[in-house]
Scaffold this active site. Structure first.
Site, mmCIF file in Angstrom:
data_model
loop_
_atom_site.group_PDB
_atom_site.id
_atom_site.type_symbol
_atom_site.label_atom_id
_atom_site.label_comp_id
_atom_site.label_asym_id
_atom_site.label_seq_id
_atom_site.Cartn_x
_atom_site.Cartn_y
_atom_site.Cartn_z
ATOM 1 N N ASP A 72 0.529 -1.331 -0.271
ATOM 2 C CA ASP A 72 -0.090 0.042 0.271
ATOM 3 C C ASP A 72 1.036 1.624 0.083
ATOM 4 O O ASP A 72 0.175 2.394 0.077
ATOM 5 C CB ASP A 72 -1.215 0.002 1.397
ATOM 6 C CG ASP A 72 -0.542 -0.092 2.929
ATOM 7 O OD1 ASP A 72 0.873 -0.429 2.597
ATOM 8 O OD2 ASP A 72 -0.852 0.502 3.420
ATOM 9 N N HIS A 73 2.106 1.032 0.035
ATOM 10 C CA HIS A 73 3.082 1.975 -0.203
ATOM 11 C C HIS A 73 3.637 2.595 -1.225
ATOM 12 O O HIS A 73 4.693 3.019 -2.092
ATOM 13 C CB HIS A 73 3.943 2.401 0.996
ATOM 14 C CG HIS A 73 3.027 2.492 2.182
ATOM 15 N ND1 HIS A 73 3.282 3.645 2.943
ATOM 16 C CD2 HIS A 73 2.070 2.240 2.868
ATOM 17 C CE1 HIS A 73 2.463 3.875 4.162
ATOM 18 N NE2 HIS A 73 1.853 2.821 3.698
ATOM 19 N N ASP A 178 4.876 5.063 7.255
ATOM 20 C CA ASP A 178 4.420 4.329 8.433
ATOM 21 C C ASP A 178 5.314 3.942 9.152
ATOM 22 O O ASP A 178 6.140 3.528 9.250
ATOM 23 C CB ASP A 178 4.097 2.354 8.080
ATOM 24 C CG ASP A 178 3.051 2.976 7.519
ATOM 25 O OD1 ASP A 178 2.172 3.553 7.380
ATOM 26 O OD2 ASP A 178 1.776 1.968 6.296
ATOM 27 N N GLU A 203 0.903 9.540 9.579
ATOM 28 C CA GLU A 203 -0.345 8.592 9.194
ATOM 29 C C GLU A 203 -1.153 8.186 10.644
ATOM 30 O O GLU A 203 -0.089 8.857 12.179
ATOM 31 C CB GLU A 203 0.484 6.638 9.158
ATOM 32 C CG GLU A 203 1.486 6.487 10.379
ATOM 33 C CD GLU A 203 1.110 4.952 10.814
ATOM 34 O OE1 GLU A 203 0.054 4.546 10.766
ATOM 35 O OE2 GLU A 203 1.684 4.324 11.241
ATOM 36 N N HIS A 414 -3.231 8.021 6.070
ATOM 37 C CA HIS A 414 -3.369 7.188 6.073
ATOM 38 C C HIS A 414 -4.222 6.541 7.631
ATOM 39 O O HIS A 414 -4.012 5.926 8.725
ATOM 40 C CB HIS A 414 -2.017 6.648 6.765
ATOM 41 C CG HIS A 414 -1.776 5.282 6.366
ATOM 42 N ND1 HIS A 414 -1.870 3.850 7.573
ATOM 43 C CD2 HIS A 414 -1.063 3.775 5.710
ATOM 44 C CE1 HIS A 414 -1.265 3.061 7.262
ATOM 45 N NE2 HIS A 414 -0.850 2.751 6.183
#
EC number: 3.1.27.-
Lengths: 600, 624
Positions: A72-73, A178, A203, A414
């Protein structure tokens, strides 16, 4: 007015497809380039047309930064660079560069081979994309160009995860990616210095959660696994191949060893061995304890954990299986789940966050009848447990990081909008800084007022410092000089030097004022009287009586002359330059009041 | 090592505490900061001592004592003779960096460039009152720790009762044969530190990352003011690649003939290259059955550590990690049992030991460590070979206490430090204003005095230093960094004086804190607007003297007169003078002399009028 602009193309009030555009000091940087696990259509990738409708990506972006290897990054990276087209530099840490292509290939396989998607990126595109990557070291200051520099900080979370500081001149933004603020069994805690960025983009996955102690959660987890195994059940733990998997493997390995348990533990994918190998080679990125002991005992060599074969799923008796992926949205973990879901003796433990739309999210929100492909309905009888092991900072951790970095403002990405709202208030209250939470495609503009670095001539600085030495060197001093701006070179020099350098002559502005005094004595005596009077009044100034009969106070000249008509009156000519105006005019008014009667 | 300094003050001094070109220890003083650059330990002093055998060696203990020419034998307990050389029979001692030249407790920071250049660290940090911080990279610290650990272990495990000191007496030293006679500063030579001191020294180290900017100095290599150049190759004529090839072929030749090969080495560094080379060579040379032994108290750690710093390795090795494979192939040699490693001779090694074999072990000085045992064991047979690869010690001197020796000696020094060709290329690229280097680099090596290419050649000529010298570094700093705060910047009014050059006068408050200068807007002047207190204050001379700018430009008379008229002055008369004009305001009894570079306002009594006229004049002038 200079400003910083931030536009999330993904991860704005959402978790998934992280992708944030930042414009700072005339530079454009893209932070992360992720995919969304909850979507299978166009929405799975960030909407790059936001940029491309105005031109090419390479022309617009100065660089791309990838914070860590989670899809997801970084999942949209090959699509972004090879299919949409970007040829500029992509920065990431060494472990991310090592692991990212493997996960991308894995993702590609599932999408193309299993789901049969067309128009997806190819293996070759992953390779070509990775060629554009520039690896960075922790704390290395990378000069992207003359003005833009970036620096990576340790973020914990997963192997190689980093926070990035983006700096242009004196303006800076920190992007956390994250992170987690508590060290775990294999990674350390995120750390950043008091770098005081204009903006911290953090995030906020666990914006509203304050997790109980890690040890309690671990004990809970072990207890649940143990109970299920004791009663002969099978335990499924969906994980991503790298990250929490290693953490939980270390946990179970030690527990099995200590309790002398016999039930088999399997890890479902061929990736594991490889993954553990990465952890061994990048051991400098793990935590203190593992680094200190790795020569004697490498924590990533497991005795009790064996490779899983598909056939094992039907074996009788208890077992624990780690299977990928972590949100039960596809692949082996989903297959095993379907097999085991019907038996109430079995258990599934979700150790991390699940994105909306995934099976993981559905069962965690209490759904027990799942509609699978082909209209099949799967009834979930197995025990469903949730245990937050995902290495994100909780609310406390996020606040801690904000405190560490001391940003001028904060921007949340996020996370879920509702939870962000809560955290935003908290941050604004506690730190008295503004906090933003833009949705995807929404732009936040922050005016900045950067200070301007210039070179000051040492002569000027020293002159000022010397004056300031007494009585209190620390007291601020007034400084006067001329700023010469040539191209982008700014120099602050004394006014005299500036005139000289530019070949200009000084224009002298002088004032002369005539003051009439009633004094029948001779001019010389009047001058003498003026001298003694000024000497006694102006203690802090240098008052001199010159041989030619004139009196000076600093640079101010006073001469006494006879009055052309009245012998009882003398004329004082007070003359000063523009630079000494205050003193000159002060003297004039002082003398106009007359002289004290001479002591007889 | 290459250190670059820029943007410093005129009185910047370099204190040179070591004369050894590859083991430098320099202290830089500038701007009230004292920085030590590396702290290498000169271990060549140990060559003057007898080897420390692990088990008592009859040969060594029966060496005859040395006596003066006149037969006086009062030194025979301390000095022994072996094949015409004299050795001190005592615990080996090291030559420390100069400790008297500068008060080491004033050192703020020690920067370590590589693990070889940190071996004197405990001597500096532990007993000098040092309270600062040491900066080094992680591989440097980890490997440096291993080297120190090995050194301490080698010395401590063979406690020697005897500690000789008589010979150090200046009057006695004069009487000794060379090289003892010429040894420098023997009174300051010290025994090895303890592990406790090592740990304490290492605890003072702060790790720095690759290309990390440490807040105290922002150095970029290009166009620096001074480049301190040390640690160039010690064997400028030998090509490392050629030497590695020679090493392999000599090794193969010996073992094929049934002999053993001894490679004295440090536990880290060149050994990785040698193992890598052998890895490729073993099978083709038919050496698959020959055991390779690596013996060192830190052998295991060294082999493990070498695999985890991939980020610091060359590109090829980095790519291996991405596969993921260990960057160095010795992992495979170990896995296939071709390479075995042991902490010492004792224990497992004695049962595994098979001959012929190849042994890698320390210390390269041949004065202590397991290597002493193998020299005694294999020295008598001409089948065996000792191959020297470490360039730090003269191999002839290292071998001296083992003479006469039957075993073959091969010298294949592998030194991958920069050579002079690379240095001259570097200097061309970097273009420093001045180069500082040890004196050894400013002339050809003594043995090759005709080789003018084996020295540093640059313009202006390099400044050379020797041990215990203090150099004043020659440059002036003219500018210092200062920051103009945004509010102040906004208030500045730039004007273009010449095309491309703008000026703005700045009147600001200077704040100085932690050596950082910041300019802020001045406080608003207090207006003397009535009020009793204010009135009194205005009687005083202004406290904070607001500096008036300098003026430049000239005043066009016609326009000036027009301006006067516009402001309500009448009855204006202009007279021409030799140098300019006089403007008379008859009604106000005021006159203004205007010349090219000056203006003089002569005005009585009326302060208001003077100020009005002043402002009119200023409108025509530029302020600086």
């Amino acid at each position: 007015m200079p400003e910083i602009r931030v536009t999330p193309l993904g991860a704005g009030q959402d978790v998934g497809r992280s992708c944030i555009l930042v414009s700072i000091g005339g530079k454009n940087v893209m932070l992360d380039c992720g995919m969304h696990m909850g979507f299978n259509d166009d929405r799975r990738f960030p909407d790059f047309s936001y940029i491309t409708r105005n031109g090419r990506l390479t022309d617009f972006l100065d660089c791309v930064i990838i914070s860590h290897f989670h899809l997801d990054h970084c999942g949209a990276l090959p699509y972004f660079s090879e299919m949409v087209g970007y040829d500029g530099p992509i920065y990431m840490t060494h472990p991310t560069q090592a692991i990212c292509p493997i996960l991308l290939e894995d993702y590609r396989k599932i999408a193309v081979d299993k789901k049969g998607e067309a128009n997806f990126f190819t293996s070759q595109m992953i390779k070509d994309c990775m060629k554009k990557v520039v690896a960075v070291h922790l704390h290395q200051t990378v000069q992207v160009d003359d003005e833009l520099e970036i620096k990576a900080y340790y973020a914990g979370h997963v192997l190689g995860a980093a926070m990035f500081q983006i700096k242009v001149g004196s303006e800076s933004v920190v992007y956390t990616g994250d992170y987690n603020m508590t060290p775990d069994r294999h990674l350390g805690a995120a750390w950043i210095d008091k770098c005081r960025p204009n903006l911290l983009i953090t995030e906020s996955t666990y914006a509203t959660t304050i997790r109980d102690s890690k040890r309690c959660r671990e004990r809970d987890f072990l207890k649940k696994v143990h109970e299920a195994v004791e009663r002969g059940g099978k335990v499924l733990i969906p994980v991503f191949a790298l990250g929490r998997a290693q953490e939980l493997c270390i946990l179970l390995e030690t527990f099995w060893e200590r309790m002398n348990l016999k039930a088999p533990i399997y890890f479902s994918t061929g990736l594991t061995e490889k993954a553990n190998h990465y952890y061994k080679l990048f051991i400098t990125w793990t935590n203190q304890k593992i680094r200190k002991t790795f020569v004697q005992r490498n924590m990533f060599e497991f005795k009790h954990i064996k490779a899983f074969d598909r056939a094992f799923a039907d074996n009788p008796g208890p077992m624990v299986v780690f299977a990928t992926p972590g949100m039960l949205h596809a692949g082996q973990s989903l297959q095993i789940f379907r097999k085991w879901a019907g038996n109430e003796k079995n258990m599934v433990i979700m150790p991390g966050y699940c994105v909306q739309g995934t099976v993981g999210h559905k069962i965690l929100s209490g759904q027990r009848k799942l509609e699978m492909e082909g209209r099949q309905v799967l009834e979930v009888k197995m025990q469903v447990e949730y245990m937050s092991f995902s290495a994100h900072a909780d609310a406390k951790g996020i606040m801690q990081l904000v405190g560490q970095a001391e940003p001028e403002s904060v921007l949340l990405v996020h996370g879920e909008a509702k939870k962000m709202e809560f955290l935003k208030q908290k941050i604004e209250q506690e730190f008295r800084v503004s906090c933003y939470m833009p949705a995807n495609g929404e732009t936040v503009t922050l005016p900045t007022s950067p200070s301007i670095p210039v070179g000051i001539s040492l002569g000027l600085l020293k002159r000022e410092m010397a004056q300031g030495l007494l009585p209190d060197a620390k007291k601020p001093r007034l400084l006067h000089g001329t700023l010469i701006m040539k191209d982008s070179n700014f120099r602050l020099v004394s006014s005299e030097q500036a005139l000289k350098e530019l070949g200009l002559a000084e224009h002298q502005l002088r004032f002369t004022c005539r003051v009439h005094l009633h004094d029948p004595r001779k001019e010389q005596e009047t001058a003498m009287r003026v001298y003694s009077h000024l000497k006694s009044v102006l203690k802090e100034h240098c008052v001199q009586h010159l041989p030619d009969g004139s009196v000076t106070v600093e640079s101010i000249l006073i001469q006494a002359a006879a009055h052309s008509e009245d012998p009882g009156t003398k004329v004082l000519l007070v003359s000063w330059t523009y630079q000494d105006e205050e003193l000159g005019s002060h003297l004039t008014s002082l003398l106009k009041k007359g002289l004290p009667q001479a002591a007889s | 090592m290459c250190l670059v300094l820029s943007n410093q003050k005129s009185n910047m001094k370099l204190y040179c505490l070591s004369g050894h070109p590859t083991l430098p220890c320099n202290v830089l003083k500038f701007k009230s900061t004292t920085i030590m650059l590396d702290c290498g330990l000169d271990m060549t002093s140990t060559l003057n001592f007898l080897p420390l055998p692990l088990v008592q060696s009859p040969r060594l203990s029966n060496l005859p004592g040395w006596s003066l020419k006149d037969g006086n034998a009062f030194l025979d307990k301390e000095l022994k003779e072996c094949s015409g050389h004299v050795f001190v029979d005592s615990v080996p001692e090291f030559c420390l960096p100069e400790t008297e030249l500068i008060d080491l407790s004033t050192v703020d920071v020690i920067l370590i460039s590589n693990y070889h250049c940190m071996m004197a660290l405990p001597y500096i940090t532990e007993h000098t009152g040092f309270t600062g911080t040491v900066y080094a990279t992680e591989p440097t610290v980890q490997i440096g720790r291993l080297l120190m650990e090995e050194l301490v272990n080698f010395i401590e495990r063979v406690p020697k009762a005897q500690s000789a000191s008589l010979w150090k007496n200046k009057d006695i030293q004069r009487l000794l044969p060379s090289p003892l006679k010429d040894a420098v500063e023997v009174s300051t030579w010290r025994r090895c530190y303890t592990m406790q001191e090592v740990n304490s020294a290492l605890s003072k180290i702060q790790l720095v990352g690759y290309s990390q900017k440490i807040p105290m100095d922002q150095a970029s290599l290009k166009n620096s003011d001074v480049l301190v150049l040390t640690g160039l190759t010690q064997i400028p004529t030998a090509n490392p690649d050629g030497m590695v090839g020679e090493f392999c072929s000599n090794l193969a030749l010996t073992v094929r003939n049934g002999g053993n090969v001894l490679v004295p080495c440090y536990p880290s560094g060149v050994i990785y290259d040698l193992l890598e080379c052998l890895y490729q060579y073993i099978d083709s040379a038919g050496l698959s059955n020959i055991p390779f032994y690596f013996i060192s108290p830190v052998a295991n750690s060294s082999l493990e550590f070498s695999q985890i710093f991939a980020e610091w390795l060359c590109h090829n090795k980095q790519t291996k990690v991405y596969l993921p494979e260990p960057p160095f192939p010795h992992a495979e040699l170990i896995q296939t049992n071709k390479l075995k490693h042991y902490p010492s001779l004792h224990g497992d090694f004695s049962s595994d030991f098979r001959q012929p074999c190849v042994v890698f072990t320390g210390h390269p000085s041949l004065r202590f460590g397991d290597v002493v045992h193998f020299m005694e064991l294999w020295g008598k047979s001409s089948l065996n070979t000792v191959i020297f690869t470490e360039p730090d010690f003269s191999y002839l001197e290292a071998l001296a206490p083992y003479q006469p020796l039957a075993m073959k000696c091969i010298y294949c020094p592998i030194d991958t430090r920069l050579n002079f060709i690379q240095v001259s290329k570097l200097l061309k690229e970097v273009q420093p204003l001045h180069v500082v280097c040890p004196e050894q680099y400013t002339q050809p090596p003594p043995a090759q005095s005709h080789r003018m290419d084996l020295m540093i050649d640059c313009q202006p000529p390099a400044m050379s230093y020797r041990r215990a010298e203090v150099l004043a570094l020659p440059f002036k700093r003219r500018y210092e960094k200062i920051e103009i705060m945004p509010e102040l910047a906004d208030s500045l009014v730039p004007m273009e004086i010449k095309p491309g050059i703008s000026l703005a006068t700045v009147s600001a408050v200077l704040h100085t804190k932690d050596n950082k200068h910041v300019l802020q807007p001045p406080p608003r002047p207090t207006q003397p607007t009535g009020g009793k207190k204010r009135k009194r204050a205005s009687d005083d001379i202004p406290d904070c003297k607001v500096l008036k700018p300098l003026l430049s430009g000239s005043i066009p008379v016609e326009q000036f007169v027009q301006a006067l008229e516009k402001h309500g002055f009448s009855d204006i008369k202009v007279e021409d003078t030799a140098k300019g004009h006089i403007v008379l305001l008859q009604e106000a009894e005021t006159l203004i002399q205007i010349e090219e570079d000056s203006t003089h306002i002569i005005c009585d009594n009326d302060e208001m009028l003077r100020v009005r006229l002043r402002d009119l004049v200023l409108k025509f002038l530029q302020k600086f």
